[in-house]
Structures are given as C-alpha cells and as structure tokens.
Design an enzyme around this catalytic site. Structure first.
Site, PDB file in Angstrom:
ATOM      1  N   CYS A 284       1.096  -1.227  -0.071  1.00  0.00           N
ATOM      2  CA  CYS A 284      -0.200  -0.253  -0.068  1.00  0.00           C
ATOM      3  C   CYS A 284       0.684   1.025  -0.158  1.00  0.00           C
ATOM      4  CB  CYS A 284      -1.106   0.141   1.441  1.00  0.00           C
ATOM      5  SG  CYS A 284      -1.829  -1.587   1.139  1.00  0.00           S
TER       6      CYS A 284
ATOM      7  N   ARG B 103       5.119   0.023  -6.440  1.00  0.00           N
ATOM      8  CA  ARG B 103       5.380  -0.520  -4.815  1.00  0.00           C
ATOM      9  C   ARG B 103       4.908  -2.123  -4.676  1.00  0.00           C
ATOM     10  NH1 ARG B 103       7.110   2.431  -0.223  1.00  0.00           N
ATOM     11  NH2 ARG B 103       5.125   1.641   1.315  1.00  0.00           N
TER      12      ARG B 103
ATOM     13  N   TRP C  84      -2.414  -2.575  -1.559  1.00  0.00           N
ATOM     14  CA  TRP C  84      -2.146  -4.432  -2.547  1.00  0.00           C
ATOM     15  C   TRP C  84      -3.073  -4.744  -1.312  1.00  0.00           C
ATOM     16  CZ3 TRP C  84       0.189  -8.333   0.362  1.00  0.00           C
ATOM     17  CH2 TRP C  84       0.873  -9.174  -0.778  1.00  0.00           C
TER      18      TRP C  84
ATOM     19  N   ASN D 240      -1.399   1.614   5.065  1.00  0.00           N
ATOM     20  CA  ASN D 240      -0.558   0.802   4.953  1.00  0.00           C
ATOM     21  C   ASN D 240      -0.218  -0.013   6.077  1.00  0.00           C
ATOM     22  OD1 ASN D 240       1.402  -1.159   3.870  1.00  0.00           O
ATOM     23  ND2 ASN D 240       2.883   1.108   4.386  1.00  0.00           N
ATOM     24  N   GLY D 241      -0.593  -1.627   6.044  1.00  0.00           N
ATOM     25  CA  GLY D 241       0.408  -2.205   7.393  1.00  0.00           C
ATOM     26  C   GLY D 241      -1.168  -3.584   7.661  1.00  0.00           C
TER      27      GLY D 241
ATOM     28  N   GLU E 194      17.992 -17.265  -8.107  1.00  0.00           N
ATOM     29  CA  GLU E 194      18.171 -15.947  -8.891  1.00  0.00           C
ATOM     30  C   GLU E 194      16.771 -16.129 -10.809  1.00  0.00           C
ATOM     31  OE1 GLU E 194      16.590 -12.846  -7.896  1.00  0.00           O
ATOM     32  OE2 GLU E 194      17.348 -12.095  -9.183  1.00  0.00           O
TER      33      GLU E 194
ATOM     34  N   LYS F 144      14.019 -14.788 -11.443  1.00  0.00           N
ATOM     35  CA  LYS F 144      13.077 -13.303 -11.782  1.00  0.00           C
ATOM     36  C   LYS F 144      11.493 -14.158 -13.370  1.00  0.00           C
ATOM     37  CE  LYS F 144      14.154 -11.006 -11.003  1.00  0.00           C
ATOM     38  NZ  LYS F 144      14.860 -10.383  -9.237  1.00  0.00           N
TER      39      LYS F 144
ATOM     40  N   GLU G 296       8.607 -14.000 -11.713  1.00  0.00           N
ATOM     41  CA  GLU G 296       7.592 -12.805 -11.189  1.00  0.00           C
ATOM     42  C   GLU G 296       6.859 -11.748 -11.951  1.00  0.00           C
ATOM     43  OE1 GLU G 296      10.221 -10.806  -7.733  1.00  0.00           O
ATOM     44  OE2 GLU G 296      11.740 -10.956  -9.352  1.00  0.00           O
TER      45      GLU G 296
ATOM     46  N   HIS H 201      18.400 -36.129  -8.314  1.00  0.00           N
ATOM     47  CA  HIS H 201      17.515 -36.758  -6.273  1.00  0.00           C
ATOM     48  C   HIS H 201      16.782 -37.174  -6.663  1.00  0.00           C
ATOM     49  CE1 HIS H 201      22.119 -38.203  -4.862  1.00  0.00           C
ATOM     50  NE2 HIS H 201      21.949 -36.716  -5.681  1.00  0.00           N
TER      51      HIS H 201
ATOM     52  N   LYS I  98       6.969  -4.405  -4.783  1.00  0.00           N
ATOM     53  CA  LYS I  98       8.371  -4.765  -4.780  1.00  0.00           C
ATOM     54  C   LYS I  98       8.598  -3.960  -3.098  1.00  0.00           C
ATOM     55  CE  LYS I  98      11.981  -2.305  -6.112  1.00  0.00           C
ATOM     56  NZ  LYS I  98      12.563  -3.185  -7.202  1.00  0.00           N
TER      57      LYS I  98
HETATM   58  C1  G6P Z   1       9.447  -8.117  -2.859  1.00  0.00           C
HETATM   59  C2  G6P Z   1      10.219  -7.957  -4.409  1.00  0.00           C
HETATM   60  C3  G6P Z   1      10.812  -9.132  -4.042  1.00  0.00           C
HETATM   61  C4  G6P Z   1      12.041  -8.447  -3.536  1.00  0.00           C
HETATM   62  C5  G6P Z   1      11.827  -8.871  -1.449  1.00  0.00           C
HETATM   63  C6  G6P Z   1      13.375  -8.410  -0.804  1.00  0.00           C
HETATM   64  O1  G6P Z   1       9.086  -9.249  -2.209  1.00  0.00           O
HETATM   65  O2  G6P Z   1       8.918  -9.207  -5.058  1.00  0.00           O
HETATM   66  O3  G6P Z   1      11.588  -8.361  -5.490  1.00  0.00           O
HETATM   67  O4  G6P Z   1      13.426  -9.239  -3.726  1.00  0.00           O
HETATM   68  O5  G6P Z   1      10.133  -8.442  -1.755  1.00  0.00           O
HETATM   69  O6  G6P Z   1      12.803  -6.751  -0.926  1.00  0.00           O
HETATM   70  P1  G6P Z   1      13.845  -6.037   0.071  1.00  0.00           P
HETATM   71  O7  G6P Z   1      12.988  -4.776  -0.759  1.00  0.00           O
HETATM   72  O8  G6P Z   1      14.307  -6.295   0.898  1.00  0.00           O
HETATM   73  O9  G6P Z   1      15.144  -6.181  -1.153  1.00  0.00           O
END
Ligand code: G6P
Length: 654
Positions: A2, A27, A74, A98-99, A492, A496, A499, A515, A649
């Site tokens: 949010c 965000r 959100w 927010n929260g 990673e 990616k 996501e 395995h 984000k």
């Molecule tokens: C969210 C984002 C990810 C990010 C993670 C950690 O899940 O979608 O892309 O890696 O938060 O975020 P930070 O700001 O703590 O690196």
C-alpha cells in the site's frame, strides 16, 4: 504494498495526488482511491485495478478541494474490489492506511456492538470508527482523539487521516511502516504540506522532508511553522527537515519501454559508481565504513533477507567461507524466527540484505539478531530505511532508485558490495595479502566493461537472447541449473522469470537433478544452465548430458569456451547465450601489464582453498543474462513487466 499520499495546498490537489499515486505504483497494488475536502465535506473516488481506472472515474466525476489524501492498496484483508479500496470514510473523517491492524477483529466487534456500521472487509476500517468515536468523546479535539486511538491499534502500520470541516489539516502516524512528511514553497510564496509513504512519492513535489520515527505522529498543515510532530510519548519534537534527494524516477524511463529495461541497461554505469564509492585509490583495496567489530574476531556471520536479496546473501556465503574463512548462516527472513538459531554476541555478527530496507520479514528477523546482542549490518539501497536505522552499520549499495518490481541493478550492486565486504574480511584475516586483494579489486573493475559487452545487443532483433527467450516463452515449466557460485544465480534466474512472465520455474543445484527433479524432464521442459567455464563446468556438463539424453531442450549460458566444450562433448544445445570470457579478459590485461613490474596482476592466483577472482566475477556477470531473458520472455508473453500481478516492491506486511 500500500502507498499513502496526503497533501494540503492553496490550489486543487486532485491532479498532483493522482501524479503522486503513479509514483507509488511501483510498490505493487490492486486498487486505488482518493478523497478531498470540498467546502468542508469529504468526497471520495475509488476504483479497483490500475490508476488509469481511477483517472477515468475522476474525469467523469472530478474532485475539488485543496486538502486531500490518496492511496494505492495491495489487498491483505478483503478482496481487491472498490468497497475495500481506501480511503475509508464516514461523514466525519477519511483514512488511508498501510500495514496490518492485527487486533482488528476484536476492535471491529467492540465497535459493531456500539452500533457502528462497517462497509468493507478490511482491517483498516476500524481506524475510521475508532477515530470517530474519540473525536465525539473529546468534543472535536482532534489531537487528543488521535493520541487516544494510536495505543489501541496493534501491528505494524502507517496511516493518514483527514477530517470533515478541517481544511488545511491532516493527521499522520508511523507505527512500524514508513511515513514521510514534507513541504514545498508554492508559486506565490504560499507553502504546501505533504505526507507520503516514501520520498519517491513526493519527488517533484516536496522540497524538504523528514522521515517519521517509529511511534511518531504529526498534525500537518500547509506551513511547517504551523505543523506539529510528536514522539512516541506524545512529547512535541522539532521538525528537522532535510533537502529532498534528487530521484531518478522524476527523470522517468528515458527512451526505455519499462523501468526494468532501463535498470538492466544502467548496470555498467551503476557498477562503476559502486566501485568508485567502495574502492580506495590510494591503497587499491576496498573501503568500508567503520565496523563495530574486527573481522579477525568473527567466527560466524548470520545473514537474512527475502526474495532476490536472499540469493545475494547466498552468493556471499560461498565467498566469505572460501575467501575469508568466516562461517555464514543464511536464513530466509520469514523463517528465521521459526527455528532456534544459535546466536551469541562476541564472535558472531549479523547482516540484513534488503533493497528497500523496509521488508517487514527482514526487519523482524533483524530484531531477533539484535535481541541476542549481535552487532548488525544493513546492506540496503535506501539509506534512510527502517532496516538501516535499526542497524549498527549501514553499507549502502548505491544502485539508485529501483522502480521495476523485479530487482535487477539492486541485486548486482548487492553482489558487488558483498564482494568488497568479502575482500576486506579476507585481507584483514590474512587470507588474502594486500597485493592479492588489490589484484582482485583490479579484476572487479573489469566488470562494468564486461557488462556493457554483454548488453550490447539487448533489445535488438538480432539479440543472441532471442532464441532462448522464444523457447522459454513457449514452456509451462522451466528448470534453471547452476553449481557452486552459479547455483544462487540459477535460483535468482528462476525467480525472475516466475515473477514477471508467470511461467513456473525452479532453480536447482545441477547435481541435485538426479535426486528427484530429473523425473520432470521431457522435451516440454527447457533446462537452462548457468555455467561459466569454471572449475565446476565439467561436472555441470555431465548433468547436461543426463538431461539432454532424456529429451530436455538445453539452453546453455556460458562463454565461447564453455559452449565449444558442450558442442565437442556432444550435448545437443537447443539455444546458447555466449558471455565474454572473464578469464581471457584478465589474461589479456596481464599480458598488457607484463612490462610493468608494479602492475603485475595476480588475478589468476588462487587463495588457500583454490578459489580465484573468477568465482567472484562470474555470479555478478551471469546475473545479466538471467535478467535479460526474464525481461524478454515477459515481453513475448505480453505481461506487465514493471508491475507484475500480485507482487509488491516493498513488502511491509509479514
Ligand atoms: C518483494 C519483491 C522482491 C524482493 C523482496 C525483498 O518480494 O517482490 O523482488 O526481492 O521483496 O525486498 P527487499 O526490498 O527487502 O530487497
């Protein structure tokens, strides 16, 4: 997560509020809304979906008024539909939040028993009714009402409220989630006051800002002289405003289609910035801020992070153990509290890695380390963030604002900063001599140039990534493999692509295939191997034989020598991505420098465990192709590259 915005101006605020909401889009959100005071009455517009839908609502039914609040939501409690969108309001006041209010269920019951009617399924709406009740009980004394409400709310949150009939006044509070207060001078010398979830939301608006500390609350007015800030004990505190930092987002995407594309392309220059900030030209060794411990006293480093940042920490585990002999424990932040880690002060320190510095899970894990008395290091991109403030030392990653939800430059700058941290540790513990450390540093300075070469054809139709991207885009399931330091990069890469293109992808240690996961292999599951031509290549090649012989379409990401070895070995590659060969580049430099005894490089020189600087360079460079492929696959699939569905984000709830 949010996003909150609030504004008091002499002019109508609806349009600037909308522009600020756009800056909060990064965000992650699924509905949006705003409310203003029109001749003292609260009027609001809300819409599910993207801001453009709210904009259409506003075009049909404009909002007037010079005091207003806005929100991107959100969803946590209640579906992302209009009735749950913020602001939540009644005739007395409107609130954006927010929260999470953790005790909302009992508060709601209490308020409903008093006959107060709820319109939404959200936890946030209890704030509206609680505040209204206190305003009624305190004869309209807003400051008192706000003070009374805050201790009743449990959880981590930030909120802003606006009151009917009270033009030019907003109330805001920070209890765990960030809130920024700011001011600017209007055209005719009048002042404008703001609240925002972060400095970014106020870029282009506020000229001076202050981050509220935890527990603080404020009564904002247009002029800073008339505004009041209170600490967690309700004692007034002065507003120590700082100039608004210049934000890249204000400059927009430039010629790029998305922020993610811009942020991928920026990496060579951002890496140079990181290296300039981190390297001491006099000693030719890394430069870190003063640390509250000596590396030689440390036996264990505990690291915690979420998502992409967690994978950066995993890479650092390989480095710190091999180059500096420090044991590293890496925990996903959301899990750390659910085991019983052996934490002790003295010979253990802790590090939290986070782009935003606001991720609630990481923040809570950090509190656990601190409770155990460990010295803590914040490796963050946002230096003013909550995680940075809580730690003993801040190691900024200098990536600049990252807007695309999928992390790119923030990840690689985390790696570069961690490489410098590792080299300092190795040097101070005597694992690398001064000369070896300097030669490692010199090798790292080749990375921006190597990245530029890797990015040369990114986006062009003849891009070498096209074939692999086509193959991945057609798949429902994809496996990414890596071994050694490339294993976290495979993880990673899989994250990616998941996501932003919504393709199911998993990363595995190459040796783990046999395995279990090898049961998944058939010609519909492409297998991408992150495999620089390194000490582990031959073993990974054997794993590729195993999957190729079972019909898998293998995509090899390697150097020309790696691809040639795969061809010679008879692995049928479905696609190949060829990266510059770090070893060759370093060898050429050594040749060029041979005449100068002083500059003789020792990059090839291995440390006690047989690791060389190549193991440091490869994961950083090989992050680029997995980012590019995720980006290109998302383009082919037509998904929202910068704001993928359901993701945020900055994740400010647990
Ligand atoms: C969210 C984002 C990810 C990010 C993670 C950690 O899940 O979608 O892309 O890696 O938060 O975020 P930070 O700001 O703590 O690196």
């Amino acid at each position: 997560m949010c996003g909150i915005i609030g504004m008091i101006d002499a002019k109508p605020v609806a349009l600037p509020l909308l522009a600020a909401l756009r800056r909060l889009e990064y965000r992650g959100y699924d509905s949006a809304g705003m409310a203003t005071l029109n001749e003292g009455r609260i009027e609001r517009r809300r819409s599910e979906g993207k801001i453009v839908r709210l904009e259409k609502v506003l075009q049909k039914e404009p909002l007037f008024g010079t005091t207003g609040i806005g929100h991107t939501r959100w969803a946590t409690h209640g579906a992302p539909v209009e009735k749950n969108a913020h602001p939540h309001a009644n005739g007395t006041l409107a609130v954006v939040h927010n929260g999470i209010i953790e005790n909302f269920a009992s508060l709601r019951k209490e308020l409903e028993e008093e006959g107060r009617r709820f319109e939404s399924e959200t936890d946030s709406e209890v704030i509206v009714h609680l505040l209204t009740r206190e305003v009624e009980r305190n004869d309209g004394d807003l400051a008192l009402a706000c003070r009374e409400v805050l201790p009743r709310l449990k959880g981590m949150f930030a909120l802003v409220a606006m009151f009917a009939g009270k033009e030019g006044l907003l109330f805001g509070a920070r209890c765990g989630s960030p809130l920024v207060l700011g001011f600017s001078d209007g055209d005719k010398g009048e002042s404008v006051g703001y609240f925002g979830s972060d400095a970014l939301s106020l870029s282009g608006l506020a000229e001076r800002i202050v981050y509220l500390h935890d527990g603080e609350w404020a009564l904002l007015r247009a002029r800073e002289e008339d505004s009041q800030l209170f600490d967690a004990n309700n004692a007034p505190r002065g507003l120590s405003l700082q100039p608004m930092p210049v934000m890249a987002v204000a400059l927009g995407k430039g010629n790029h289609r998305h922020f993610m594309e811009k942020e991928i392309v920026e990496q060579p220059s951002v890496w140079s910035d990181v290296l300039s900030a981190r390297l001491d030209p006099a000693t030719r060794r890394p430069r870190l801020p003063a640390l509250p411990f000596l590396f030689r006293d440390i036996s264990t480093l505990h690291m915690t992070a979420c998502g992409t940042a967690y994978y950066a920490a995993l890479v650092a585990k390989y480095w710190l153990e091999a180059f500096a002999g420090i044991a590293v424990e890496v925990d996903v932040a959301s899990e750390l509290r659910y085991r019983a880690p052996v934490l002790r002060s003295g010979d253990q320190v802790a590090m939290c890695v986070s782009q935003s510095g606001e991720t609630m899970d990481s923040l809570e894990a950090l509190r656990l380390y601190r409770k155990a008395g460990l010295k803590t290091i914040a490796l963050v991109n946002v230096e003013q963030s909550s995680i940075a403030r809580l730690c003993d030392v801040v190691l900024p990653t200098h990536a600049g604002p990252e807007i695309g939800v999928a992390s790119t430059k923030a990840f690689t700058t985390q790696l570069l900063t961690l490489a410098c941290f590792t080299l300092t540790a190795a040097n101070e513990r005597g694992w690398l001599s001064n000369e070896q450390t300097s030669s490692f540093v010199e090798a790292l300075t080749c990375l921006p140039g190597l990245a530029a070469r890797c990015l040369e054809k990114f986006g062009a139709s003849e891009s070498q990534f096209a074939e692999a991207a086509q193959l991945l885009a057609r798949a429902h399931d994809v496996l990414y493999l890596g071994r050694g330091v490339s294993y976290p990069i495979a993880l990673e890469g899989a994250l990616k692509i998941k996501e932003i293109s919504y393709i199911h992808a998993e990363g595995y240690a190459a040796g783990e295939m046999k395995h279990g996961p090898i049961a998944l292999v058939d010609d519909s599951v492409p297998i991408l191997a992150v495999a620089p031509y390194d000490r582990w290549f031959a073993k990974t090649l054997s794993n590729l034989h195993e999957v190729a012989s079972r019909g898998a379409k293998v995509i090899l990401v390697s150097s020309a020598r790696g691809v040639a070895a795969a061809d010679e070995g008879g692995v049928a590659l479905a696609a190949r991505v060829v990266l510059p060969d770090c070893e060759e580049v370093l060898a050429k430099r050594t040749d060029a420098d041979k005449s100068s005894e002083e500059n003789k490089t020792k990059e090839g020189e291995e440390n006690a465990r047989g690791w060389s600087v190549l193991e440091m360079m490869h994961p950083i460079l090989y992050s680029l192709p997995v980012q590019i492929l995720a980006h290109d696959v998302a383009l082919l699939k037509g998904t929202d590259v910068d704001q993928p569905r359901n993701l945020a984000k900055s994740v400010t709830v647990e």
